[in-house]
Scaffold this motif. Structure first.
Motif, PDB file in Angstrom:
ATOM      1  N   LYS A  39       1.234  -3.710  -2.155  1.00  7.55           N
ATOM      2  CA  LYS A  39       2.072  -2.768  -1.399  1.00  7.55           C
ATOM      3  C   LYS A  39       2.440  -3.334  -0.037  1.00  7.55           C
ATOM      4  CE  LYS A  39       0.875   1.566  -3.583  1.00  7.55           C
ATOM      5  NZ  LYS A  39       0.658   2.989  -3.340  1.00  7.55           N
ATOM      6  N   ASP A  40       1.511  -4.074   0.569  1.00  6.32           N
ATOM      7  CA  ASP A  40       1.777  -4.650   1.892  1.00  6.32           C
ATOM      8  C   ASP A  40       2.911  -5.666   1.871  1.00  6.32           C
ATOM      9  OD1 ASP A  40      -0.215  -3.126   3.049  1.00  6.32           O
ATOM     10  OD2 ASP A  40      -1.681  -4.752   3.134  1.00  6.32           O
ATOM     11  N   ILE A  41       3.101  -6.372   0.751  1.00  2.00           N
ATOM     12  CA  ILE A  41       4.124  -7.426   0.716  1.00  2.00           C
ATOM     13  C   ILE A  41       5.346  -7.039  -0.108  1.00  2.00           C
ATOM     14  CG2 ILE A  41       2.546  -9.314   1.227  1.00  2.00           C
ATOM     15  CD1 ILE A  41       2.339  -9.934  -1.718  1.00  2.00           C
ATOM     16  N   THR A  42       5.404  -5.794  -0.557  1.00  2.00           N
ATOM     17  CA  THR A  42       6.562  -5.328  -1.312  1.00  2.00           C
ATOM     18  C   THR A  42       7.707  -5.018  -0.347  1.00  2.00           C
ATOM     19  OG1 THR A  42       5.201  -4.399  -3.060  1.00  2.00           O
ATOM     20  CG2 THR A  42       7.416  -3.515  -2.859  1.00  2.00           C
ATOM     21  N   ARG A  50       7.449   0.436  -3.635  1.00  2.00           N
ATOM     22  CA  ARG A  50       6.096   0.305  -3.086  1.00  2.00           C
ATOM     23  C   ARG A  50       5.203   1.435  -3.596  1.00  2.00           C
ATOM     24  NH1 ARG A  50       6.518   1.372   2.609  1.00  2.00           N
ATOM     25  NH2 ARG A  50       6.602   3.477   1.775  1.00  2.00           N
ATOM     26  N   ASP A  51       5.734   2.658  -3.595  1.00  2.00           N
ATOM     27  CA  ASP A  51       4.954   3.815  -4.041  1.00  2.00           C
ATOM     28  C   ASP A  51       4.668   3.793  -5.539  1.00  2.00           C
ATOM     29  OD1 ASP A  51       5.037   4.645  -1.417  1.00  2.00           O
ATOM     30  OD2 ASP A  51       6.589   6.152  -1.749  1.00  2.00           O
ATOM     31  N   SER A  52       5.452   3.033  -6.289  1.00  2.00           N
ATOM     32  CA  SER A  52       5.245   2.987  -7.741  1.00  2.00           C
ATOM     33  C   SER A  52       4.161   1.997  -8.152  1.00  2.00           C
ATOM     34  CB  SER A  52       6.550   2.628  -8.456  1.00  2.00           C
ATOM     35  OG  SER A  52       6.841   1.250  -8.334  1.00  2.00           O
ATOM     36  N   ILE A  53       3.656   1.212  -7.223  1.00  2.00           N
ATOM     37  CA  ILE A  53       2.628   0.233  -7.560  1.00  2.00           C
ATOM     38  C   ILE A  53       1.308   0.955  -7.768  1.00  2.00           C
ATOM     39  CG2 ILE A  53       1.307  -1.766  -6.749  1.00  2.00           C
ATOM     40  CD1 ILE A  53       3.873  -2.677  -5.317  1.00  2.00           C
ATOM     41  N   GLY A  54       0.752   0.734  -8.930  1.00  2.00           N
ATOM     42  CA  GLY A  54      -0.502   1.395  -9.271  1.00  2.00           C
ATOM     43  C   GLY A  54      -1.476   0.422  -9.894  1.00  2.00           C
ATOM     44  N   ALA A  98      -0.600 -10.823  -4.978  1.00  2.00           N
ATOM     45  CA  ALA A  98      -1.732  -9.931  -4.710  1.00  2.00           C
ATOM     46  C   ALA A  98      -2.912 -10.273  -5.618  1.00  2.00           C
ATOM     47  CB  ALA A  98      -1.318  -8.476  -4.901  1.00  2.00           C
ATOM     48  N   ALA A  99      -2.613 -10.669  -6.840  1.00  2.00           N
ATOM     49  CA  ALA A  99      -3.672 -11.005  -7.793  1.00  2.00           C
ATOM     50  C   ALA A  99      -4.258 -12.388  -7.534  1.00  2.00           C
ATOM     51  CB  ALA A  99      -3.134 -10.923  -9.217  1.00  2.00           C
ATOM     52  N   SER A 100      -3.433 -13.348  -7.195  1.00  2.00           N
ATOM     53  CA  SER A 100      -3.899 -14.739  -7.163  1.00  2.00           C
ATOM     54  C   SER A 100      -4.310 -15.265  -5.784  1.00  2.00           C
ATOM     55  CB  SER A 100      -2.821 -15.658  -7.737  1.00  2.00           C
ATOM     56  OG  SER A 100      -1.674 -15.650  -6.910  1.00  2.00           O
TER      57      SER A 100
END
Length: 117
Positions: A39-42, A50-54, A98-100
């Motif tokens: 969310k921080d880098i969207t 951004r709000d749709s990231i879950g 965000a994952a890597s």
């Protein structure tokens, strides 16, 4: 030594349950942390993407997935184009990054969860 006896107790089920709970707790925390980073880098125009990231934790797979939740915003299916790029625009890769880019932190989170099992 007559009269002494040794009693063995099988605690395997309790141990496995504690480990399973610790893994799930670690995955929940890792997922929430990765979601925050994404969310921080969207990029934000309206905030809908951004709000749709879950995050979804699947205990049976021992995995946490972050992504855009199309079910929450079915009329805004453009998350994949922002992530991967389209029409000459490069992808932002907010989910991938965000994952890597924080694997050491995620490892520490899981180690802490296992220590408290």
């Amino acid at each position: 030594m007559a009269g002494n006896s040794i009693i063995f107790t099988d605690n395997l089920d309790e141990v496995l349950s504690a480990v399973d709970s610790a893994v799930t707790a670690g995955l929940v925390e890792i997922g929430a942390t990765a979601q925050s980073y994404a969310k921080d880098i969207t990029p934000v125009r309206t905030g809908t993407l951004r709000d749709s990231i879950g995050v979804e934790v699947k205990k049976d797979e021992k995995a946490a997935y972050i992504g855009t939740m199309a079910g929450r915003f079915p009329d805004k299916p453009y998350g994949k184009y922002v992530e991967l790029g389209a029409r000459g625009r490069p992808g932002v890769h907010m989910l991938q990054r965000a994952a890597s880019e924080h694997t050491d932190e995620y490892k520490r989170i899981m180690e802490d969860a296992m220590k408290h099992a």
